[in-house]
Design a protein around this motif. Sequence first.
Motif, PDB file in Angstrom:
ATOM      1  N   ILE A 161      -3.881  -1.534 -12.257  1.00 37.30           N
ATOM      2  CA  ILE A 161      -4.528  -0.508 -13.070  1.00 37.30           C
ATOM      3  C   ILE A 161      -4.944   0.642 -12.163  1.00 37.30           C
ATOM      4  O   ILE A 161      -5.587   0.433 -11.130  1.00 37.30           O
ATOM      5  N   PHE A 162      -4.562   1.862 -12.543  1.00 41.66           N
ATOM      6  CA  PHE A 162      -4.856   3.061 -11.760  1.00 41.66           C
ATOM      7  C   PHE A 162      -5.869   3.913 -12.521  1.00 41.66           C
ATOM      8  O   PHE A 162      -5.623   4.288 -13.678  1.00 41.66           O
ATOM      9  N   LEU A 163      -6.997   4.225 -11.894  1.00 47.86           N
ATOM     10  CA  LEU A 163      -7.997   5.110 -12.487  1.00 47.86           C
ATOM     11  C   LEU A 163      -7.894   6.473 -11.815  1.00 47.86           C
ATOM     12  O   LEU A 163      -8.064   6.594 -10.600  1.00 47.86           O
ATOM     13  N   ASP A 164      -7.609   7.484 -12.624  1.00 47.28           N
ATOM     14  CA  ASP A 164      -7.497   8.860 -12.149  1.00 47.28           C
ATOM     15  C   ASP A 164      -8.837   9.552 -12.415  1.00 47.28           C
ATOM     16  O   ASP A 164      -9.230   9.734 -13.574  1.00 47.28           O
ATOM     17  N   MET A 165      -9.559   9.947 -11.342  1.00 49.65           N
ATOM     18  CA  MET A 165     -10.917  10.467 -11.496  1.00 49.65           C
ATOM     19  C   MET A 165     -11.089  11.789 -10.762  1.00 49.65           C
ATOM     20  O   MET A 165     -10.490  12.017  -9.702  1.00 49.65           O
ATOM     21  N   GLN A 223       0.021  14.507  -9.182  1.00 48.78           N
ATOM     22  CA  GLN A 223       0.854  15.663  -9.502  1.00 48.78           C
ATOM     23  C   GLN A 223       0.871  15.981 -11.005  1.00 48.78           C
ATOM     24  O   GLN A 223       1.346  17.036 -11.410  1.00 48.78           O
ATOM     25  N   LYS A 224       0.314  15.072 -11.801  1.00 43.83           N
ATOM     26  CA  LYS A 224       0.239  15.324 -13.240  1.00 43.83           C
ATOM     27  C   LYS A 224      -0.950  16.239 -13.556  1.00 43.83           C
ATOM     28  O   LYS A 224      -1.982  16.173 -12.905  1.00 43.83           O
ATOM     29  N   LYS A 225      -0.815  17.079 -14.580  1.00 40.38           N
ATOM     30  CA  LYS A 225      -1.894  17.960 -15.023  1.00 40.38           C
ATOM     31  C   LYS A 225      -2.691  17.230 -16.100  1.00 40.38           C
ATOM     32  O   LYS A 225      -2.461  17.398 -17.297  1.00 40.38           O
ATOM     33  N   SER A 226      -3.622  16.390 -15.673  1.00 41.03           N
ATOM     34  CA  SER A 226      -4.337  15.562 -16.652  1.00 41.03           C
ATOM     35  C   SER A 226      -5.850  15.701 -16.564  1.00 41.03           C
ATOM     36  O   SER A 226      -6.582  14.845 -17.043  1.00 41.03           O
ATOM     37  N   GLU A 227      -6.335  16.793 -15.960  1.00 42.31           N
ATOM     38  CA  GLU A 227      -7.775  16.960 -15.781  1.00 42.31           C
ATOM     39  C   GLU A 227      -8.437  17.698 -16.943  1.00 42.31           C
ATOM     40  O   GLU A 227      -9.660  17.700 -17.053  1.00 42.31           O
ATOM     41  N   ASN A 228      -7.663  18.343 -17.808  1.00 40.17           N
ATOM     42  CA  ASN A 228      -8.240  19.189 -18.852  1.00 40.17           C
ATOM     43  C   ASN A 228      -8.733  18.400 -20.064  1.00 40.17           C
ATOM     44  O   ASN A 228      -9.602  18.879 -20.796  1.00 40.17           O
ATOM     45  N   ASN A 229      -8.176  17.211 -20.281  1.00 44.26           N
ATOM     46  CA  ASN A 229      -8.586  16.393 -21.427  1.00 44.26           C
ATOM     47  C   ASN A 229      -8.960  14.991 -20.962  1.00 44.26           C
ATOM     48  O   ASN A 229      -8.232  14.017 -21.207  1.00 44.26           O
ATOM     49  N   LYS A 234     -17.135  19.877  -1.449  1.00 45.71           N
ATOM     50  CA  LYS A 234     -17.967  21.038  -1.761  1.00 45.71           C
ATOM     51  C   LYS A 234     -17.905  21.386  -3.242  1.00 45.71           C
ATOM     52  O   LYS A 234     -18.927  21.647  -3.863  1.00 45.71           O
ATOM     53  N   LYS A 235     -16.720  21.437  -3.803  1.00 46.25           N
ATOM     54  CA  LYS A 235     -16.563  21.835  -5.195  1.00 46.25           C
ATOM     55  C   LYS A 235     -15.839  20.782  -6.035  1.00 46.25           C
ATOM     56  O   LYS A 235     -16.401  20.204  -6.926  1.00 46.25           O
ATOM     57  N   ASN A 236     -14.562  20.533  -5.709  1.00 47.42           N
ATOM     58  CA  ASN A 236     -13.777  19.600  -6.515  1.00 47.42           C
ATOM     59  C   ASN A 236     -13.168  18.505  -5.643  1.00 47.42           C
ATOM     60  O   ASN A 236     -12.770  18.745  -4.501  1.00 47.42           O
ATOM     61  N   PHE A 237     -13.097  17.311  -6.216  1.00 44.52           N
ATOM     62  CA  PHE A 237     -12.489  16.187  -5.509  1.00 44.52           C
ATOM     63  C   PHE A 237     -11.845  15.263  -6.537  1.00 44.52           C
ATOM     64  O   PHE A 237     -12.498  14.798  -7.475  1.00 44.52           O
ATOM     65  N   ARG A 238     -10.556  15.032  -6.395  1.00 40.42           N
ATOM     66  CA  ARG A 238      -9.820  14.145  -7.299  1.00 40.42           C
ATOM     67  C   ARG A 238      -9.266  12.972  -6.502  1.00 40.42           C
ATOM     68  O   ARG A 238      -8.782  13.151  -5.382  1.00 40.42           O
ATOM     69  N   ASN A 239      -9.339  11.789  -7.079  1.00 44.01           N
ATOM     70  CA  ASN A 239      -8.876  10.615  -6.353  1.00 44.01           C
ATOM     71  C   ASN A 239      -8.332   9.573  -7.337  1.00 44.01           C
ATOM     72  O   ASN A 239      -8.646   9.591  -8.528  1.00 44.01           O
ATOM     73  N   ILE A 240      -7.514   8.667  -6.797  1.00 46.52           N
ATOM     74  CA  ILE A 240      -6.928   7.572  -7.577  1.00 46.52           C
ATOM     75  C   ILE A 240      -7.442   6.251  -7.000  1.00 46.52           C
ATOM     76  O   ILE A 240      -7.363   6.017  -5.787  1.00 46.52           O
ATOM     77  N   TYR A 241      -7.960   5.383  -7.875  1.00 44.94           N
ATOM     78  CA  TYR A 241      -8.459   4.066  -7.470  1.00 44.94           C
ATOM     79  C   TYR A 241      -7.625   2.994  -8.167  1.00 44.94           C
ATOM     80  O   TYR A 241      -7.419   3.053  -9.385  1.00 44.94           O
ATOM     81  N   ASN A 263       0.830  -1.211   0.000  1.00 48.54           N
ATOM     82  CA  ASN A 263       0.000   0.000   0.000  1.00 48.54           C
ATOM     83  C   ASN A 263       0.860   1.255   0.000  1.00 48.54           C
ATOM     84  O   ASN A 263       0.490   2.276  -0.589  1.00 48.54           O
ATOM     85  N   LEU A 264       2.011   1.185   0.674  1.00 43.12           N
ATOM     86  CA  LEU A 264       2.917   2.338   0.716  1.00 43.12           C
ATOM     87  C   LEU A 264       3.428   2.661  -0.683  1.00 43.12           C
ATOM     88  O   LEU A 264       3.472   3.824  -1.087  1.00 43.12           O
ATOM     89  N   GLU A 265       3.785   1.625  -1.458  1.00 44.64           N
ATOM     90  CA  GLU A 265       4.266   1.836  -2.825  1.00 44.64           C
ATOM     91  C   GLU A 265       3.137   2.311  -3.736  1.00 44.64           C
ATOM     92  O   GLU A 265       3.330   3.203  -4.574  1.00 44.64           O
ATOM     93  N   LEU A 266       1.932   1.735  -3.559  1.00 43.26           N
ATOM     94  CA  LEU A 266       0.788   2.167  -4.357  1.00 43.26           C
ATOM     95  C   LEU A 266       0.464   3.629  -4.076  1.00 43.26           C
ATOM     96  O   LEU A 266       0.099   4.382  -4.986  1.00 43.26           O
ATOM     97  N   ARG A 267       0.609   4.041  -2.822  1.00 44.44           N
ATOM     98  CA  ARG A 267       0.356   5.443  -2.470  1.00 44.44           C
ATOM     99  C   ARG A 267       1.363   6.363  -3.181  1.00 44.44           C
ATOM    100  O   ARG A 267       0.992   7.431  -3.681  1.00 44.44           O
ATOM    101  N   LYS A 268       2.618   5.948  -3.225  1.00 45.50           N
ATOM    102  CA  LYS A 268       3.640   6.754  -3.897  1.00 45.50           C
ATOM    103  C   LYS A 268       3.313   6.923  -5.379  1.00 45.50           C
ATOM    104  O   LYS A 268       3.423   8.019  -5.937  1.00 45.50           O
ATOM    105  N   PHE A 269       2.895   5.817  -6.028  1.00 44.56           N
ATOM    106  CA  PHE A 269       2.525   5.896  -7.436  1.00 44.56           C
ATOM    107  C   PHE A 269       1.316   6.810  -7.624  1.00 44.56           C
ATOM    108  O   PHE A 269       1.257   7.603  -8.566  1.00 44.56           O
ATOM    109  N   ALA A 270       0.311   6.678  -6.728  1.00 48.53           N
ATOM    110  CA  ALA A 270      -0.905   7.486  -6.835  1.00 48.53           C
ATOM    111  C   ALA A 270      -0.601   8.975  -6.663  1.00 48.53           C
ATOM    112  O   ALA A 270      -1.167   9.816  -7.367  1.00 48.53           O
ATOM    113  N   VAL A 271       0.295   9.297  -5.737  1.00 45.61           N
ATOM    114  CA  VAL A 271       0.684  10.697  -5.531  1.00 45.61           C
ATOM    115  C   VAL A 271       1.377  11.231  -6.786  1.00 45.61           C
ATOM    116  O   VAL A 271       1.156  12.388  -7.190  1.00 45.61           O
TER     117      VAL A 271
END
Length: 288
Positions: A187-191, A157-163, A239-246, A145-153
């Motif tokens: 598999i990592f889903l960035d949402m 940090q990537k700017k991938s929300e615009n497309n 309230k407004k925005n929430f981003r998470n990695i699954y 889980n520690l390694e998965l957290r590092k990958f998720a972080v």
Amino acid sequence: MKSILYTLLLFAITVNAQTATKEQIISELPEIEITEGINLHIISPEPIQYVDLSTAQLTGDLPTTNIARIKITDEQKSDEKVKKVNHSAFLDRDKIGIITVMGQSFIAQYKAVYRNSENLNTVTNIHIQAEAMQPIEFDKMIFSNLELRKFAVDIIQKKSENNPIRQEKDFNLSFQLNNVYVISDYIFLDMTFKNNSNLSYDIEALKFSIEDKKIHKATNNQSIEMMPLFQLNPQKHFKKNFRNIYVFKKFTYPNSKVMMIRLIEEQLSGRTIEMKVNYSDILKADTF
């Protein structure tokens, strides 16, 4: 991009090459002090899978997945043989016991030594340090889980929300799949979830399932629920925005099916929004 992937693979190969756990002898074990009547909390950087206390002089439990709580066994709870001797003899400084903690990717062992309760410098908690960890050998590449957290972080940090790959809008909500990433069998889903209303959103559940694309009869619909192995943020309110990695273990499904993602609000009149993800979106997963 390729250089980052190469670095990660080189790291994984290096870890696997070093997973042969060397022999450990008691005299070389790090010591931790423990006192009667005071709990010692051992804090692990990843979920604890197993704890062993080598003698009846120690007892403990797991109050949470990352913390082992250990104490000296109460005198009245020790066995009949121990009751016949003086309790100070029971607490032999050199023989109080060995504490073994096993995480998802390491094993750590300590020699517990007795510290008099009159000493005011008693330690009540310790964090397992890298130098105390010995890697555990696995047949396949398994990330903790520690390694998965590092990958998720790293992904966050990537700017991938615009497309985004997929996006759904309803009830003044925007629900988007920014990207799909893969490393090894994960598999990592960035949402990202966006709330354009003034009413905050309380998440009851975010459900993932594999379902038929076309449903001819309601009774014929086959739905297979999928549970993430890991999520970066356990947040239930935004309230407004929430981003998470699954994070999921590698999966496949035919073109006749889709991954259905449902965001469900807590209230009875809750706002529910759905997204369908085709397998082609998964096959186009990026590396990082």
